[in-house]
Design an enzyme around this catalytic site. Structure first.
Site, PDB file in Angstrom:
ATOM      1  N   ASP A   1      31.554  33.561  35.396  1.00 33.79           N
ATOM      2  CA  ASP A   1      30.525  33.770  34.373  1.00 33.79           C
ATOM      3  C   ASP A   1      31.021  33.504  32.958  1.00 33.79           C
ATOM      4  O   ASP A   1      30.254  33.677  32.005  1.00 33.79           O
ATOM      5  CB  ASP A   1      29.967  35.184  34.464  1.00 33.79           C
ATOM      6  CG  ASP A   1      31.015  36.222  34.134  1.00 33.79           C
ATOM      7  OD1 ASP A   1      30.723  37.409  34.233  1.00 33.79           O
ATOM      8  OD2 ASP A   1      32.143  35.833  33.778  1.00 33.79           O
TER       9      ASP A   1
ATOM     10  N   TYR B   1      39.501  31.095  27.752  1.00 32.61           N
ATOM     11  CA  TYR B   1      40.742  31.449  28.458  1.00 32.61           C
ATOM     12  C   TYR B   1      41.915  30.537  28.083  1.00 32.61           C
ATOM     13  O   TYR B   1      43.072  30.861  28.348  1.00 32.61           O
ATOM     14  CB  TYR B   1      40.514  31.431  29.964  1.00 32.61           C
ATOM     15  CG  TYR B   1      40.012  32.759  30.492  1.00 32.61           C
ATOM     16  CD1 TYR B   1      38.659  32.999  30.626  1.00 32.61           C
ATOM     17  CD2 TYR B   1      40.897  33.781  30.803  1.00 32.61           C
ATOM     18  CE1 TYR B   1      38.193  34.229  31.085  1.00 32.61           C
ATOM     19  CE2 TYR B   1      40.451  35.014  31.262  1.00 32.61           C
ATOM     20  CZ  TYR B   1      39.101  35.225  31.397  1.00 32.61           C
ATOM     21  OH  TYR B   1      38.643  36.442  31.834  1.00 32.61           O
TER      22      TYR B   1
HETATM   23  N1  LIG Z   1      34.109  35.327  38.589  1.00 33.14           N
HETATM   24  C1  LIG Z   1      33.858  35.934  37.411  1.00 33.14           C
HETATM   25  O1  LIG Z   1      33.620  35.305  36.377  1.00 33.14           O
HETATM   26  C2  LIG Z   1      33.896  37.436  37.352  1.00 33.14           C
HETATM   27  C3  LIG Z   1      33.226  38.161  36.365  1.00 33.14           C
HETATM   28  C4  LIG Z   1      33.336  39.551  36.379  1.00 33.14           C
HETATM   29  C5  LIG Z   1      34.071  40.185  37.373  1.00 33.14           C
HETATM   30  N2  LIG Z   1      34.693  39.424  38.311  1.00 33.14           N
HETATM   31  C6  LIG Z   1      35.457  40.019  39.417  1.00 33.14           C
HETATM   32  O2  LIG Z   1      34.591  40.870  40.162  1.00 33.14           O
HETATM   33  C7  LIG Z   1      35.423  41.802  40.874  1.00 33.14           C
HETATM   34  C8  LIG Z   1      34.911  43.203  40.686  1.00 33.14           C
HETATM   35  O3  LIG Z   1      35.203  43.585  39.374  1.00 33.14           O
HETATM   36  P1  LIG Z   1      35.191  45.148  38.965  1.00 33.14           P
HETATM   37  O4  LIG Z   1      35.841  45.224  37.630  1.00 33.14           O
HETATM   38  O5  LIG Z   1      33.837  45.690  39.151  1.00 33.14           O
HETATM   39  O6  LIG Z   1      36.161  45.800  40.073  1.00 33.14           O
HETATM   40  P2  LIG Z   1      36.097  47.296  40.663  1.00 33.14           P
HETATM   41  O7  LIG Z   1      37.506  47.658  41.001  1.00 33.14           O
HETATM   42  O8  LIG Z   1      35.281  48.169  39.815  1.00 33.14           O
HETATM   43  O9  LIG Z   1      35.296  47.114  42.069  1.00 33.14           O
HETATM   44  C9  LIG Z   1      35.821  46.337  43.091  1.00 33.14           C
HETATM   45  C10 LIG Z   1      35.453  47.002  44.408  1.00 33.14           C
HETATM   46  O10 LIG Z   1      36.044  46.235  45.438  1.00 33.14           O
HETATM   47  C11 LIG Z   1      36.480  47.144  46.443  1.00 33.14           C
HETATM   48  N3  LIG Z   1      37.481  46.485  47.298  1.00 33.14           N
HETATM   49  C12 LIG Z   1      38.763  46.205  46.998  1.00 33.14           C
HETATM   50  N4  LIG Z   1      39.347  45.569  48.031  1.00 33.14           N
HETATM   51  C13 LIG Z   1      38.400  45.443  48.998  1.00 33.14           C
HETATM   52  C14 LIG Z   1      38.393  44.885  50.306  1.00 33.14           C
HETATM   53  N5  LIG Z   1      39.500  44.307  50.820  1.00 33.14           N
HETATM   54  N6  LIG Z   1      37.233  44.932  51.020  1.00 33.14           N
HETATM   55  C15 LIG Z   1      36.131  45.506  50.497  1.00 33.14           C
HETATM   56  N7  LIG Z   1      36.069  46.072  49.268  1.00 33.14           N
HETATM   57  C16 LIG Z   1      37.201  46.024  48.538  1.00 33.14           C
HETATM   58  C17 LIG Z   1      37.028  48.324  45.668  1.00 33.14           C
HETATM   59  O11 LIG Z   1      37.108  49.467  46.476  1.00 33.14           O
HETATM   60  C18 LIG Z   1      36.012  48.438  44.540  1.00 33.14           C
HETATM   61  O12 LIG Z   1      34.979  49.322  44.873  1.00 33.14           O
HETATM   62  C19 LIG Z   1      36.848  41.572  40.345  1.00 33.14           C
HETATM   63  O13 LIG Z   1      37.537  40.683  41.201  1.00 33.14           O
HETATM   64  C20 LIG Z   1      36.606  40.903  39.014  1.00 33.14           C
HETATM   65  O14 LIG Z   1      37.718  40.161  38.551  1.00 33.14           O
HETATM   66  C21 LIG Z   1      34.625  38.088  38.330  1.00 33.14           C
HETATM   67  O1  LIG Z   2      38.345  42.329  30.901  1.00 30.75           O
HETATM   68  P1  LIG Z   2      37.021  42.463  31.594  1.00 30.75           P
HETATM   69  O2  LIG Z   2      37.151  43.074  32.974  1.00 30.75           O
HETATM   70  O3  LIG Z   2      35.941  43.074  30.768  1.00 30.75           O
HETATM   71  O4  LIG Z   2      36.482  40.976  31.782  1.00 30.75           O
HETATM   72  C1  LIG Z   2      37.238  40.099  32.568  1.00 30.75           C
HETATM   73  C2  LIG Z   2      36.230  39.096  33.037  1.00 30.75           C
HETATM   74  O5  LIG Z   2      35.854  38.311  31.880  1.00 30.75           O
HETATM   75  C3  LIG Z   2      34.932  37.245  32.157  1.00 30.75           C
HETATM   76  O6  LIG Z   2      33.675  37.808  32.577  1.00 30.75           O
HETATM   77  C4  LIG Z   2      32.954  38.399  31.474  1.00 30.75           C
HETATM   78  C5  LIG Z   2      31.887  37.415  30.982  1.00 30.75           C
HETATM   79  O7  LIG Z   2      32.489  36.207  30.641  1.00 30.75           O
HETATM   80  C6  LIG Z   2      31.187  38.016  29.776  1.00 30.75           C
HETATM   81  O8  LIG Z   2      30.170  37.137  29.339  1.00 30.75           O
HETATM   82  C7  LIG Z   2      30.555  39.333  30.190  1.00 30.75           C
HETATM   83  O9  LIG Z   2      29.495  39.110  31.129  1.00 30.75           O
HETATM   84  O10 LIG Z   2      31.481  40.200  30.788  1.00 30.75           O
HETATM   85  C8  LIG Z   2      32.186  39.648  31.918  1.00 30.75           C
HETATM   86  C9  LIG Z   2      33.125  40.711  32.410  1.00 30.75           C
HETATM   87  O11 LIG Z   2      33.702  41.346  31.319  1.00 30.75           O
HETATM   88  C10 LIG Z   2      35.505  36.328  33.231  1.00 30.75           C
HETATM   89  O12 LIG Z   2      34.602  35.318  33.577  1.00 30.75           O
HETATM   90  C11 LIG Z   2      35.870  37.110  34.479  1.00 30.75           C
HETATM   91  O13 LIG Z   2      36.450  36.232  35.423  1.00 30.75           O
HETATM   92  C12 LIG Z   2      36.837  38.221  34.134  1.00 30.75           C
HETATM   93  O14 LIG Z   2      37.101  39.030  35.273  1.00 30.75           O
HETATM   94 MN   LIG Z   3      35.596  34.204  35.442  1.00 28.82          MN
END
Ligand SMILES: NC(=O)c1ccc[n+]([C@@H]2O[C@H](COP(=O)([O-])OP(=O)(O)OC[C@H]3O[C@@H](n4cnc5c(N)ncnc54)[C@H](O)[C@@H]3O)[C@@H](O)[C@H]2O)c1
Ligand SMILES: O=P(O)(O)OC[C@H]1O[C@H](O[C@H]2[C@H](O)[C@@H](O)[C@@H](O)O[C@@H]2CO)[C@H](O)[C@@H](O)[C@@H]1O
Ligand SMILES: [Mn+2]
Length: 461
Positions: free
Chosen positions: A172, A270
């Protein structure tokens, strides 16, 4: 003709982003109707707090939707059309170590970049592959929309180890930056722009941005970014309604310096970690990193609000916000479910989209998305500067997946050495050895190559 109602499992139901996803899905039921929502997590107590609030929200706002929260994979993944996956293997406690261990050695401590991202990748690969296997066992026709990070390494792992699986890896960050670009331009929505973009995940550049009449919007955005980075006009005036944390404001401002490196493009935020690592280390507090900030803010706020809703047994005044990735998740799910041919940035096998780059690399490029999945658009030839940077970075990502698959200490050490954020092999080894100790519960066992064994290999002339 009415749209087919969908059944979704949120894998990582205990995620701080789950409520935002649910709120977004409820705001889009007319465009993306839903018959069932399930939560799946391997932490019952964490997930229950989000699920108890969600059950109340759905009862009050969409009682027709069947809701189940479970830790049982068969119950979770049966009768599903979409898996929306956002797990964090090791949770924030491990993110904190990912960020603090490299900082001990003067190297950036970051969630998805550098040694911290490599450590996170070594934990995430197994967790995401397990979700894919559950999906294919119990709902073989389903699609997985994955944004479990680090998306770059997870995407390479799913390409190499589950090449035929129906999984799309997404991020995102471009969505968030495009929201800012639209505000800088005074446009209603980021969807008023058509973009050309290329890179790896968290490592990319916009090269062309136009409005619907084909007018070039890049010069106006570049003029702003040259002065202010991605800080918006309302933030500059202090009249913004958004509550953006200081560390994110710093990141948006830093884009100004990253832009200077190639003023013909616009950078993903990034890239600052790779071009100005010394500034990031200087700006970091080794005792209190981004993981601590998130634990003190987003994690605390989301769980206290969910617990409040569960305690008063109503969500009438729920304070749960919709996140950027939630909106484009709906776009992506709709595109697959209803063949909308939406144009979206996704992380896909290159296969010629970037004509002078490794066809097996997982690149982030614009794709047309329909019921058969994403079709990448051709971004053409990229300049030597970006090509050189991306070749080094994609080698890191590929070495991490090989190290995970082979249990190779050597390859993981090479991956850390090769990262542009790490100064030399000795520091890389110090960080690696600390990370191995910290990740004993999560990483596969790594074996060091025995010198005598490699000498046995026949010389190839
Ligand atoms: N792709 C992106 O741009 C983007 C944006 C925002 C967040 N994220 C990702 O989304 C994910 C969630 O973020 P968050 O901050 O809410 O994390 P969080 O720790 O709050 O929640 C993650 C959940 O995953 C669960 N979990 C961990 N390992 C697991 C497994 N093997 N099987 C099932 N459940 C499992 C945990 O118990 C937890 O409830 C992270 O990987 C974060 O980096 C990605
Ligand atoms: O440090 P965090 O956990 O707040 O954010 C790490 C994530 O940052 C990006 O996602 C952002 C997004 O880009 C922003 O627009 C908004 O929606 O918040 C998101 C989460 O903070 C990044 O794309 C993710 O991969 C990171 O995990
Ligand atoms: Mn990302």
């Amino acid at each position: 003709m009415s749209l087919k109602k969908q059944s979704i499992v949120v894998a990582g139901g205990g995620s701080t982003f789950t409520p935002g996803i649910i709120m977004m899905l409820l705001e889009n039921l007319d465009k993306f109707p839903i018959r069932q929502i399930k939560f799946y997590d391997n932490d019952y107590d964490r997930q229950k707090q989000i699920a108890d609030a969600t059950e109340i929200i759905l009862k009050e706002r969409a009682p027709e939707i069947k809701f189940v929260a479970t830790t049982d994979p068969e119950e979770a993944f049966t009768d599903i059309d979409f898996v929306m996956a956002h797990i964090r293997v090791g949770k924030y406690a491990m993110r904190e170590k990912d960020e603090k261990i490299p900082l001990k050695y003067g190297v950036i401590g970051q969630e998805t970049c550098g040694p911290g991202g490599i450590a996170y990748g070594m934990r995430s690969i197994g967790g995401v592959l397990e979700l894919i296997d559950y999906m294919e066992e119990y709902s073989p026709d389903a699609w997985m929309l994955n944004y479990s990070n680090p998306a770059a390494i997870v995407a390479e792992a799913t390409r190499k180890l589950r090449p035929n699986s129906k999984i799309i890896n997404i991020c995102d960050m471009p969505v968030g930056i495009e929201h800012r670009m639209a505000e800088i331009l005074g446009l209603q929505s980021r969807k008023d722009m058509t973009v050309r973009y290329y890179g790896l995940n968290h490592f990319g550049w916009w090269t062309d941005i136009r409005d619907k009449d084909g007018n070039d919007l890049m010069p106006e955005i570049q003029k702003h970014v040259k002065q202010h980075g991605y800080v918006t006009p309302s933030e500059l005036e202090g009249s913004s309604s958004e509550d953006v944390e200081e560390s994110w404001m710093y990141t948006y401002g830093k884009a100004k310096e990253v832009y200077e490196l190639d003023p013909k493009t616009l950078p993903n935020t990034y890239l600052k970690y790779y071009f100005y690592p010394q500034d990031e280390v200087e700006h970091s507090n080794p005792e209190y990193t981004r993981a601590n900030e998130v634990m003190d803010h987003r994690e605390k706020n989301v769980f206290s609000e969910c617990n409040r809703i569960a305690n008063i047994k109503t969500a009438e005044d729920a304070q749960l916000v919709t996140d950027d990735h939630a909106s484009y998740i709906v776009d992506l799910a709709r595109a697959i479910a209803y063949n909308t041919k939406e144009r979206m940035l996704l992380i896909v096998p290159n296969k010629g989209s970037i004509v002078n780059f490794d066809p097996t690399a997982m690149v982030e490029v614009p794709c047309m998305v329909g019921s058969e999945g994403p079709e990448p658009l051709v971004m053409g030839e990229i300049p030597r500067f970006q090509k050189g940077l991306m070749e080094q970075q994609v080698a890191v990502e590929k070495l991490v997946v090989e190290a995970w698959e082979e249990g190779s200490y050597q390859k993981l050490w090479q991956a850390i050495i090769l990262s542009k954020t790490v100064p030399n092999a000795r520091v890389a080894k110090q960080i690696l050895d600390d990370l191995i100790e910290a990740n004993k519960e999560y990483w596969p066992e790594l074996k060091k190559e025995n010198q005598t064994e490699t000498n046995k290999e026949p010389l190839t002339i």
